[in-house]
Design a protein around this motif. Structure first.
Motif, mmCIF file in Angstrom:
data_model
loop_
_atom_site.group_PDB
_atom_site.id
_atom_site.type_symbol
_atom_site.label_atom_id
_atom_site.label_comp_id
_atom_site.label_asym_id
_atom_site.label_seq_id
_atom_site.Cartn_x
_atom_site.Cartn_y
_atom_site.Cartn_z
ATOM 1 N N MET A 124 8.823 8.094 2.655
ATOM 2 C CA MET A 124 7.368 7.991 2.544
ATOM 3 C C MET A 124 6.804 7.420 3.837
ATOM 4 S SD MET A 124 6.838 6.753 -1.429
ATOM 5 C CE MET A 124 8.335 5.783 -1.608
ATOM 6 N N ALA A 125 5.643 7.921 4.239
ATOM 7 C CA ALA A 125 5.034 7.522 5.510
ATOM 8 C C ALA A 125 3.819 6.644 5.268
ATOM 9 C CB ALA A 125 4.631 8.748 6.324
ATOM 10 N N MET A 126 3.641 5.643 6.142
ATOM 11 C CA MET A 126 2.519 4.702 6.061
ATOM 12 C C MET A 126 2.032 4.360 7.460
ATOM 13 S SD MET A 126 4.625 2.426 3.362
ATOM 14 C CE MET A 126 6.097 3.249 4.004
ATOM 15 N N SER A 127 0.838 3.814 7.533
ATOM 16 C CA SER A 127 0.278 3.400 8.815
ATOM 17 C C SER A 127 1.101 2.265 9.416
ATOM 18 C CB SER A 127 -1.171 2.940 8.629
ATOM 19 O OG SER A 127 -1.650 2.298 9.800
ATOM 20 N N GLN A 128 1.251 2.305 10.732
ATOM 21 C CA GLN A 128 1.950 1.221 11.423
ATOM 22 C C GLN A 128 1.124 -0.060 11.471
ATOM 23 O OE1 GLN A 128 2.977 2.931 15.246
ATOM 24 N NE2 GLN A 128 4.813 3.917 14.443
ATOM 25 N N ALA A 129 -0.141 0.024 11.079
ATOM 26 C CA ALA A 129 -1.004 -1.166 11.086
ATOM 27 C C ALA A 129 -0.633 -2.150 9.983
ATOM 28 C CB ALA A 129 -2.465 -0.751 10.938
ATOM 29 N N HIS A 130 0.179 -1.714 9.024
ATOM 30 C CA HIS A 130 0.480 -2.570 7.865
ATOM 31 C C HIS A 130 1.988 -2.616 7.610
ATOM 32 C CE1 HIS A 130 -3.806 -2.341 7.289
ATOM 33 N NE2 HIS A 130 -3.746 -1.036 7.131
ATOM 34 N N PRO A 131 2.762 -3.251 8.488
ATOM 35 C CA PRO A 131 4.215 -3.296 8.281
ATOM 36 C C PRO A 131 4.607 -3.993 6.988
ATOM 37 C CG PRO A 131 3.554 -4.812 10.029
ATOM 38 C CD PRO A 131 2.365 -3.960 9.731
ATOM 39 N N GLU A 132 3.772 -4.945 6.526
ATOM 40 C CA GLU A 132 4.100 -5.630 5.269
ATOM 41 C C GLU A 132 4.086 -4.662 4.090
ATOM 42 O OE1 GLU A 132 -0.400 -5.754 5.284
ATOM 43 O OE2 GLU A 132 1.234 -5.739 6.749
ATOM 44 N N PHE A 133 3.286 -3.606 4.190
ATOM 45 C CA PHE A 133 3.246 -2.618 3.118
ATOM 46 C C PHE A 133 4.544 -1.809 3.100
ATOM 47 C CE2 PHE A 133 1.277 1.556 1.489
ATOM 48 C CZ PHE A 133 1.467 1.185 0.164
ATOM 49 N N ALA A 134 5.058 -1.444 4.275
ATOM 50 C CA ALA A 134 6.335 -0.727 4.338
ATOM 51 C C ALA A 134 7.457 -1.588 3.761
ATOM 52 C CB ALA A 134 6.649 -0.322 5.773
ATOM 53 N N ARG A 135 7.444 -2.884 4.054
ATOM 54 C CA ARG A 135 8.469 -3.776 3.505
ATOM 55 C C ARG A 135 8.353 -3.853 1.978
ATOM 56 N NH1 ARG A 135 10.806 -6.439 7.843
ATOM 57 N NH2 ARG A 135 9.531 -6.514 9.743
ATOM 58 N N PHE A 136 7.124 -3.893 1.487
ATOM 59 C CA PHE A 136 6.892 -3.925 0.046
ATOM 60 C C PHE A 136 7.410 -2.643 -0.609
ATOM 61 C CE2 PHE A 136 4.199 -2.756 -3.559
ATOM 62 C CZ PHE A 136 4.256 -3.895 -4.350
ATOM 63 N N VAL A 137 7.082 -1.497 -0.028
ATOM 64 C CA VAL A 137 7.542 -0.209 -0.560
ATOM 65 C C VAL A 137 9.063 -0.170 -0.588
ATOM 66 C CG1 VAL A 137 7.655 2.273 -0.085
ATOM 67 C CG2 VAL A 137 5.459 1.059 0.065
ATOM 68 N N ASN A 138 9.699 -0.676 0.454
ATOM 69 C CA ASN A 138 11.158 -0.677 0.494
ATOM 70 C C ASN A 138 11.752 -1.592 -0.573
ATOM 71 O OD1 ASN A 138 11.383 1.211 2.509
ATOM 72 N ND2 ASN A 138 11.487 -0.286 4.168
ATOM 73 N N ALA A 139 11.063 -2.683 -0.881
ATOM 74 C CA ALA A 139 11.534 -3.558 -1.954
ATOM 75 C C ALA A 139 11.447 -2.844 -3.305
ATOM 76 C CB ALA A 139 10.724 -4.848 -1.978
ATOM 77 N N ASP B 34 -3.828 7.406 10.344
ATOM 78 C CA ASP B 34 -5.225 6.989 10.485
ATOM 79 C C ASP B 34 -5.777 6.319 9.228
ATOM 80 O OD1 ASP B 34 -5.854 9.039 8.671
ATOM 81 O OD2 ASP B 34 -6.656 10.382 10.206
ATOM 82 N N GLY B 35 -4.950 6.133 8.220
ATOM 83 C CA GLY B 35 -5.407 5.450 7.022
ATOM 84 C C GLY B 35 -6.203 6.309 6.072
ATOM 85 N N SER B 36 -6.202 7.621 6.260
ATOM 86 C CA SER B 36 -6.889 8.506 5.309
ATOM 87 C C SER B 36 -6.295 8.375 3.915
ATOM 88 C CB SER B 36 -6.805 9.968 5.768
ATOM 89 O OG SER B 36 -7.410 10.144 7.026
ATOM 90 N N VAL B 37 -4.998 8.073 3.871
ATOM 91 C CA VAL B 37 -4.309 7.788 2.613
ATOM 92 C C VAL B 37 -3.501 6.508 2.826
ATOM 93 C CG1 VAL B 37 -4.167 10.225 1.981
ATOM 94 C CG2 VAL B 37 -2.270 9.167 3.218
ATOM 95 N N ASP B 38 -3.119 5.870 1.735
ATOM 96 C CA ASP B 38 -2.294 4.674 1.849
ATOM 97 C C ASP B 38 -0.851 5.024 2.147
ATOM 98 O OD1 ASP B 38 -4.431 2.920 1.163
ATOM 99 O OD2 ASP B 38 -4.120 3.380 -0.960
ATOM 100 N N ILE B 39 -0.397 6.129 1.568
ATOM 101 C CA ILE B 39 1.012 6.487 1.684
ATOM 102 C C ILE B 39 1.154 7.993 1.466
ATOM 103 C CG2 ILE B 39 1.487 6.069 -0.778
ATOM 104 C CD1 ILE B 39 4.184 4.810 0.148
ATOM 105 N N VAL B 40 2.092 8.601 2.170
ATOM 106 C CA VAL B 40 2.381 10.026 2.010
ATOM 107 C C VAL B 40 3.771 10.169 1.411
ATOM 108 C CG1 VAL B 40 2.806 12.210 3.196
ATOM 109 C CG2 VAL B 40 0.898 10.767 3.906
ATOM 110 N N ALA B 41 3.865 10.900 0.311
ATOM 111 C CA ALA B 41 5.153 11.296 -0.270
ATOM 112 C C ALA B 41 5.064 12.794 -0.484
ATOM 113 C CB ALA B 41 5.413 10.563 -1.581
#
Length: 319
Positions: free
Chosen positions: A270-285, A143-150
């Motif tokens: 780490m978990a992120m919102s599905q609304a921002h796939p570009e952020f997941a790609r960035f984290v993976n980079a 729900d976007g309460s946080v940007d990322i969960v670790a």
């Protein structure tokens, strides 16, 4: 050695009601949740969707320079806000626990978040820690309460339905902690006894899958620090979660030991919102770079080096 005294542990647990800030930035701490005692769910649950939970979104290319995020990306939204909001716990020793002397939350998982902040801002301190309950990890990311969960979070197919996961950054496996005087050799020997784990964790679910002469009685607490308190009060006979977390607990309690082989695989992501796939790609980079340049190994040595030489970091898998 990074082993602290039992007194220090009590200080960590007593601070659990304090704010979740690790620096000058504002923070938001969720209230404690009541404990629940019940038999862990049985193994006969609906089958998980067919997927490879280790396969994440492939990085789009080379990382942008810190402070120069692509226009319209979620990374740019974070940069404009001025901080990355990380969801994690405050009592998971070595991964995300409050230092009783500084009051700051620190550990392996926190450093994973700090490395993402550094890649966005060029400053790892531009991070806000939001303390979340174990059973709020998925919803807080979704729900976007946080940007990322670790937060020692296992990537699995059920959770992939609600969030995007990064590539795997740590391989763990579940064991059980018992009293040093216990005759048990593995979790199956605790049939009919109470074993604690965090509510909303895969560790708690796995207790219900243990096959023994009598069912192992699962006890759910809001966090593993609460499990340790219950164990020290003899309210439960064991704690079951990932082996490295248990090793951190055992280092704090001379009357506890970790037993048995791993009986699960727990790949952390780490978990992120599905609304921002570009952020997941960035984290993976970022994770890919850190595997290659030795940052992952340095992070392991910093927090987990007392348990032996750093293994090879988990290899990234992509969809």
């Amino acid at each position: 050695m990074r082993i602290r005294s039992v007194v220090a542990l009590v200080a960590v647990l007593s601070l659990a009601a304090c704010s979740g800030d690790t620096g000058p930035l504002s923070t938001d701490v969720l209230p404690d949740q009541p404990a629940v005692t019940q038999t862990a769910p049985p193994a006969e649950t609906a089958p998980a969707p067919n997927c490879n939970p280790r396969a994440s979104l492939r990085p789009a290319g080379s990382l942008p320079a810190p402070g120069d995020m692509p226009a319209g990306s979620y990374m740019e939204t974070i940069r404009k806000r001025g901080r990355l909001v990380l969801g994690t716990s405050q009592d998971t020793l070595l991964f995300s626990s409050r230092n009783p002397f500084t009051g700051k939350i620190e550990g392996f998982d926190v450093d994973m978040g700090r490395q993402i902040a550094e890649a966005i801002f060029g400053d790892a301190d531009k991070i806000q820690i939001k303390v979340i309950a174990y059973d709020k990890r998925v919803s807080s990311a979704a729900d976007g309460s946080v940007d990322i969960v670790a937060d020692t979070m296992t990537a699995n197919c059920d959770r992939w339905q609600d969030v995007n996961f990064s590539s795997i950054y740590y391989e763990a496996g579940q064991k059980v902690l018992v009293s040093s005087s216990s005759k048990a050799k593995r979790i199956e020997d605790l049939g009919g006894q109470k074993v604690c784990s965090a509510a909303g964790s895969t560790s708690y679910e796995n207790i219900g899958k243990v096959k023994s002469s009598k069912p192992v009685i699962g006890v759910a607490k809001p966090a593993f620090g609460d499990c340790l308190v219950a164990f020290q009060r003899n309210e439960v006979q064991g704690i079951s979660t990932d082996d490295t977390i248990l090793a951190g607990m055992a280092s704090q309690d001379p009357y506890a030991k970790v037993i048995g082989p791993r009986f699960t695989e727990e790949p952390y992501a780490m978990a992120m919102s599905q609304a921002h796939p570009e952020f997941a790609r960035f984290v993976n980079a970022v994770l890919a770079r850190n595997r290659a340049d030795g940052t992952w190994k340095k992070t392991y040595d910093k927090w987990l080096g007392d348990f032996g030489a750093a293994p090879e970091p988990p290899k990234a898998q992509y969809q």
